[in-house]
Design an enzyme around this catalytic site. Sequence first.
Site, PDB file in Angstrom:
ATOM      1  N   ASP A   1      -1.379  -8.042   0.969  1.00 15.64           N
ATOM      2  CA  ASP A   1      -0.127  -8.101   0.207  1.00 15.64           C
ATOM      3  C   ASP A   1       0.192  -9.530  -0.197  1.00 15.64           C
ATOM      4  O   ASP A   1       0.567  -9.805  -1.332  1.00 15.64           O
ATOM      5  CB  ASP A   1       1.025  -7.525   1.046  1.00 15.64           C
ATOM      6  CG  ASP A   1       0.951  -6.008   1.172  1.00 15.64           C
ATOM      7  OD1 ASP A   1       0.805  -5.346   0.133  1.00 15.64           O
ATOM      8  OD2 ASP A   1       1.017  -5.499   2.296  1.00 15.64           O
TER       9      ASP A   1
ATOM     10  N   LYS B   1       5.531  -7.749   2.469  1.00 17.00           N
ATOM     11  CA  LYS B   1       5.270  -7.555   3.896  1.00 17.00           C
ATOM     12  C   LYS B   1       4.095  -8.440   4.306  1.00 17.00           C
ATOM     13  O   LYS B   1       3.124  -8.590   3.552  1.00 17.00           O
ATOM     14  CB  LYS B   1       4.959  -6.073   4.175  1.00 17.00           C
ATOM     15  CG  LYS B   1       6.095  -5.133   3.743  1.00 17.00           C
ATOM     16  CD  LYS B   1       6.013  -3.737   4.338  1.00 17.00           C
ATOM     17  CE  LYS B   1       4.800  -2.948   3.908  1.00 17.00           C
ATOM     18  NZ  LYS B   1       4.630  -2.816   2.449  1.00 17.00           N
TER      19      LYS B   1
ATOM     20  N   HIS C   1      -0.294   1.025   9.365  1.00 22.20           N
ATOM     21  CA  HIS C   1      -1.457   1.328   8.536  1.00 22.20           C
ATOM     22  C   HIS C   1      -2.473   2.185   9.261  1.00 22.20           C
ATOM     23  O   HIS C   1      -3.663   2.128   8.969  1.00 22.20           O
ATOM     24  CB  HIS C   1      -2.130   0.044   8.049  1.00 22.20           C
ATOM     25  CG  HIS C   1      -1.297  -0.688   7.066  1.00 22.20           C
ATOM     26  ND1 HIS C   1      -0.355  -1.602   7.456  1.00 22.20           N
ATOM     27  CD2 HIS C   1      -1.225  -0.614   5.721  1.00 22.20           C
ATOM     28  CE1 HIS C   1       0.243  -2.070   6.371  1.00 22.20           C
ATOM     29  NE2 HIS C   1      -0.253  -1.483   5.322  1.00 22.20           N
TER      30      HIS C   1
ATOM     31  N   GLY D   1       0.824  -1.198   0.000  1.00 23.29           N
ATOM     32  CA  GLY D   1       0.000   0.000   0.000  1.00 23.29           C
ATOM     33  C   GLY D   1       0.857   1.246   0.000  1.00 23.29           C
ATOM     34  O   GLY D   1       1.992   1.245   0.486  1.00 23.29           O
ATOM     35  N   SER D   2       0.311   2.342  -0.517  1.00 17.37           N
ATOM     36  CA  SER D   2       1.008   3.630  -0.428  1.00 17.37           C
ATOM     37  C   SER D   2       0.799   4.220   0.961  1.00 17.37           C
ATOM     38  O   SER D   2       0.091   3.656   1.783  1.00 17.37           O
ATOM     39  CB  SER D   2       0.490   4.582  -1.505  1.00 17.37           C
ATOM     40  OG  SER D   2       0.893   4.123  -2.777  1.00 17.37           O
ATOM     41  N   GLY D   3       1.429   5.347   1.219  1.00 14.38           N
ATOM     42  CA  GLY D   3       1.304   5.988   2.525  1.00 14.38           C
ATOM     43  C   GLY D   3       2.477   5.696   3.437  1.00 14.38           C
ATOM     44  O   GLY D   3       2.513   6.155   4.569  1.00 14.38           O
ATOM     45  N   HIS D   4       3.439   4.894   2.940  1.00 17.74           N
ATOM     46  CA  HIS D   4       4.616   4.548   3.746  1.00 17.74           C
ATOM     47  C   HIS D   4       5.881   5.164   3.164  1.00 17.74           C
ATOM     48  O   HIS D   4       6.981   4.723   3.475  1.00 17.74           O
ATOM     49  CB  HIS D   4       4.798   3.032   3.802  1.00 17.74           C
ATOM     50  CG  HIS D   4       3.574   2.295   4.213  1.00 17.74           C
ATOM     51  ND1 HIS D   4       2.955   2.528   5.405  1.00 17.74           N
ATOM     52  CD2 HIS D   4       2.844   1.348   3.586  1.00 17.74           C
ATOM     53  CE1 HIS D   4       1.883   1.747   5.501  1.00 17.74           C
ATOM     54  NE2 HIS D   4       1.795   1.032   4.411  1.00 17.74           N
TER      55      HIS D   4
END
Lengths: 331, 331, 215, 215
Positions: free
Chosen positions: A110, A105, A219, A54-57
């Site tokens: 994922d 991860k 998250h 996911g994005s945001g990391h």
Amino acid sequence: MKKLLDDPAQAVDDSLRGFALAHADAVEVRFDPTFVLRAGGTPPGRVAVVSGGGSGHEPLHAGFVGAGMLDAAVPGAVFTSPTPDQVSAALQAADGGAGVLAIVKNYTGDVLNFETGVELVEAEGIEVASVVVNDDVAVEDSLYTAGRRGVAGTVAVEKIAGAAAARGDDLATVAALAERVVAGVRTMGVALTACTVPHVGRPGFELADDEVEIGIGIHGEPGRHRVTASGAHDITRRLLDPVAEDLELASGERVLLFVNGMGGTPLSELYVVYARAHDLLAERGVEVARSLVGSYVTSLEMQGASVTVLRLDDELTELWDAPVHTPALRW
Amino acid sequence: MKKLLDDPAQAVDDSLRGFALAHADAVEVRFDPTFVLRAGGTPPGRVAVVSGGGSGHEPLHAGFVGAGMLDAAVPGAVFTSPTPDQVSAALQAADGGAGVLAIVKNYTGDVLNFETGVELVEAEGIEVASVVVNDDVAVEDSLYTAGRRGVAGTVAVEKIAGAAAARGDDLATVAALAERVVAGVRTMGVALTACTVPHVGRPGFELADDEVEIGIGIHGEPGRHRVTASGAHDITRRLLDPVAEDLELASGERVLLFVNGMGGTPLSELYVVYARAHDLLAERGVEVARSLVGSYVTSLEMQGASVTVLRLDDELTELWDAPVHTPALRW
Amino acid sequence: MTVLDVAWAERWMHAAAADVRDARDELTELDRRIGDGDHGVNMDRGLSAVVERLDDPAQAPRETVGQVLRLAATTMMSTVGGAAGPLYGTALLRASKVTDRADLPSSGVVALVEAALEGIVARGRATVGEKTMVDAWQPAAEAAEQAEDAEDGIDVLRAAAAAAASGAEATIPLVATKGRASYLAERSAGTQDPGARSTAIILAAAVAAAEGRGA
Amino acid sequence: MTVLDVAWAERWMHAAAADVRDARDELTELDRRIGDGDHGVNMDRGLSAVVERLDDPAQAPRETVGQVLRLAATTMMSTVGGAAGPLYGTALLRASKVTDRADLPSSGVVALVEAALEGIVARGRATVGEKTMVDAWQPAAEAAEQAEDAEDGIDVLRAAAAAAASGAEATIPLVATKGRASYLAERSAGTQDPGARSTAIILAAAVAAAEGRGA
Ligand SMILES: Nc1ncnc2c1ncn2[C@@H]1O[C@H](COP(=O)(O)OP(=O)(O)O)[C@@H](O)[C@H]1O
Ligand SMILES: Nc1ncnc2c1ncn2[C@@H]1O[C@H](COP(=O)(O)OP(=O)(O)O)[C@@H](O)[C@H]1O
Ligand SMILES: [Mg+2]
Ligand SMILES: [Mg+2]
Ligand SMILES: [Mg+2]
Ligand SMILES: [Mg+2]
């Protein structure tokens, strides 16, 4: 919610466009499906290393694409794993003829999406090995959960696998080294504030003014338990101790100490935590041979930090030290 | 207020201790008085470049100490300029026999303390040149203020002066190059949230949920005016336009575009702003020849960003590209 | 007799997309409490894409229910992401394999729901009681089997949808042991599982479509 | 007759340190509103250090008022930082140069305040009306001059302190054109200048010390 974004649904693409413009020398961003490729592609005959989630990391994973680390990264929507077609397109584009290592991860999404994506490219005759990172010691009872999560330790797995691939190791060797890192890396995190996913518009949880959340994931989800905030000294012990104990660190061992910011934490505070973690390791007779301090595996604008320890041996140290040239990590 | 700190009065020292431990290869931290020195000192015969200012802007300045950039940095208390004895000790320790360039951000406190510190070492026979950075176009009426503030553009001044010193330029040449950067660099910032100075314990100002503060400085002080938050697209225009106009950028010019995070802003948002600023420059026929995106000149955990543009020529580009090896900037 | 044909399958997807959009904030809020707050957005993105492709005149016309479900499956797979994407994608893909005919009798509806459940279990390896969408699909499949003898396929759908709804409700007190909610351990109790809730919504939409909605 | 001797000067510094500590949050709040919120902490840090060094038995005994002020000056210079550090440091340094005697007559008090003002103006280049500590020091110096003929030095101090207090009050409506507050332009009006306020506090402490406080 105030963010430097426009349409939340377009935020990941808008950001990737800026990323591509700013780092045209190191990366290339493909859309439809979306993935990030190392500029010039994987050198022929080298194993490719690919990761995603996911994005945001940010900077994870796209910021680690480049010579000596990842050959491709697959960003999903914010906190949402990418889809199998993205994964397979990235694996295919990254393959330099010597096979691909997929670093995943350990989150259900994922794992499932990569599984399907890998199946698709294997059907095309590309050799793929997968390694699942699960360094988060906050998940105590992995029998009764989806297992330990993959968090900041992922950076070490990507760096070391990338260095092994760069020196010409074959797929089995690169995968085995990645597994060795997974076996020797542990992380524990704390949140001081929650973060707000753009399309949700409100924080993932609420914390009182004197509470911190120990064992936070990446998250924006709540962690394992809450304690009254008690300063860097006490909080760092609550992070470092479970990590050291889970690793069964013995006096005389050498480690990499990585203090990671969750996105909204000043660098100065990360160094305070680092100093304290360093002291605690010294008390255990453990030598900090390598260090990393910064916001590398983030949760949007969350305030907080995680402490990661990787058990080092000579080979892992050498691979950690090997040159890397990516937007977010460079030496 | 929740921070990963213990005693606020010790926070700067605690953080510097971690910084020293984590970067022992690149820097050395001295206490009593406090300053940061490049490991091994300035190469003999080279001009030394020194900067400093209040803490809370990390990685500025200490993070830029190392080969190719600063020879020493002088951190004050949070948002408080350092004292003359710190300044003079740093200048003295950094001097490699060829004189020292002091880079000062234009704040009354910094200017006064550096002035006194410089006087003290000049009395010892050390040659010092000073350059005052004042890139903040938010301060419109510099006749009726203490003048434009020094903000994110300082990174460019330090990088380019450091590169000039590293290639062996003499003090007058290094100072003239620094002045050339000052003449060609402009910045404008926005805050989405205020930050909280540890010993104050409450935010520097209050912003409603739909307000942003345009023209923010880097000390948690309020900016020039407030507008209703309106997305990255609109906000970026409010930052880039005054910068471009003040620089009188003409079609065909080449620039460095630097999007800086204020400490609590996700990297992904900085890239959104970067993409937009890049578009706006392209509309003006201006070529973005070099880029920097990240949180380099921060205000603790403030959410927000600034846009900096530096007019480039061949020499400045070459000096920007020259190798740099510091904790925060490396290539 | 209600005819569960290609037109029904398309109406189903339209109704599901509309109902999930209406429930988007509810699903997101459930997921915010015990997950990462994206389930509503994920499902909305996926089902909107399904409807868009169904409505695209450039797409070949569908001649079997299975063809509709296959298109939905591949679209969900490539647009939803997260855990729900592969799970719903696989469910629909398996369901499409047993529905390759112009219309479904009662037994065909049973096969559809059973195949969907099998797909989810095959991918996610969860069992009943782990606080996942399996807790909606498994009672749905069981209720469908029991209603298999119904004259009208709509009765099978009704039985399945009702069972999914109570199964989803029944996840509220559970402690999650699969998926993201499992990281909360005891703290996951007290909130309905978002995936079970979306399952109930989607199966209710199948009933509504059989009753003529979504045209 | 009040004797303004070395003991007085030391009591002054003690009283100033105590009063600034009491006013720390007030000063910080003023600076938070129109500056960067550190003036209270800066001054507290500096004056605490002054007191600590005065009380240190290892320090040589002071024989003149000027020696006390010189020690205060160098300590403030090396511990306060910010704009206030060099300004107060220079003020005290200049004041120490005109007070190198065992006790001060009225004219000595006038010289002290005038020298302090000159030091601040020399360093900060501000003039009256720019919303800085000059707006307290300048009326203080003027009032001291007018009271020069007083028999008792304490009357000169009282005049100076009263004028500093009203000067500080009078900064409230002003728009700053020097220092950090100047960046706020019109928005700086409505708040008292923190440095003018700390000046008023420190001069009031000089009176209190002359009256015997701070022993
Ligand atoms: N192993 C699993 N088996 C079945 N369903 C699962 C499993 N893991 C998660 N789920 C379902 O997925 C839902 C979450 O979907 P979503 O929020 O879209 O994905 P993510 O958890 O990746 O953010 C959960 O509510 C649950 O019903
Ligand atoms: N040029 C100047 N001349 C005189 N006094 C000044 C000048 N600039 C600032 N000051 C004074 O300094 C005070 C602020 O001190 P302080 O908050 O400690 O330093 P900083 O502004 O560096 O944070 C202001 O309130 C003002 O009285
Ligand atoms: Mg998700
Ligand atoms: Mg200050
Ligand atoms: Mg979710
Ligand atoms: Mg101040």
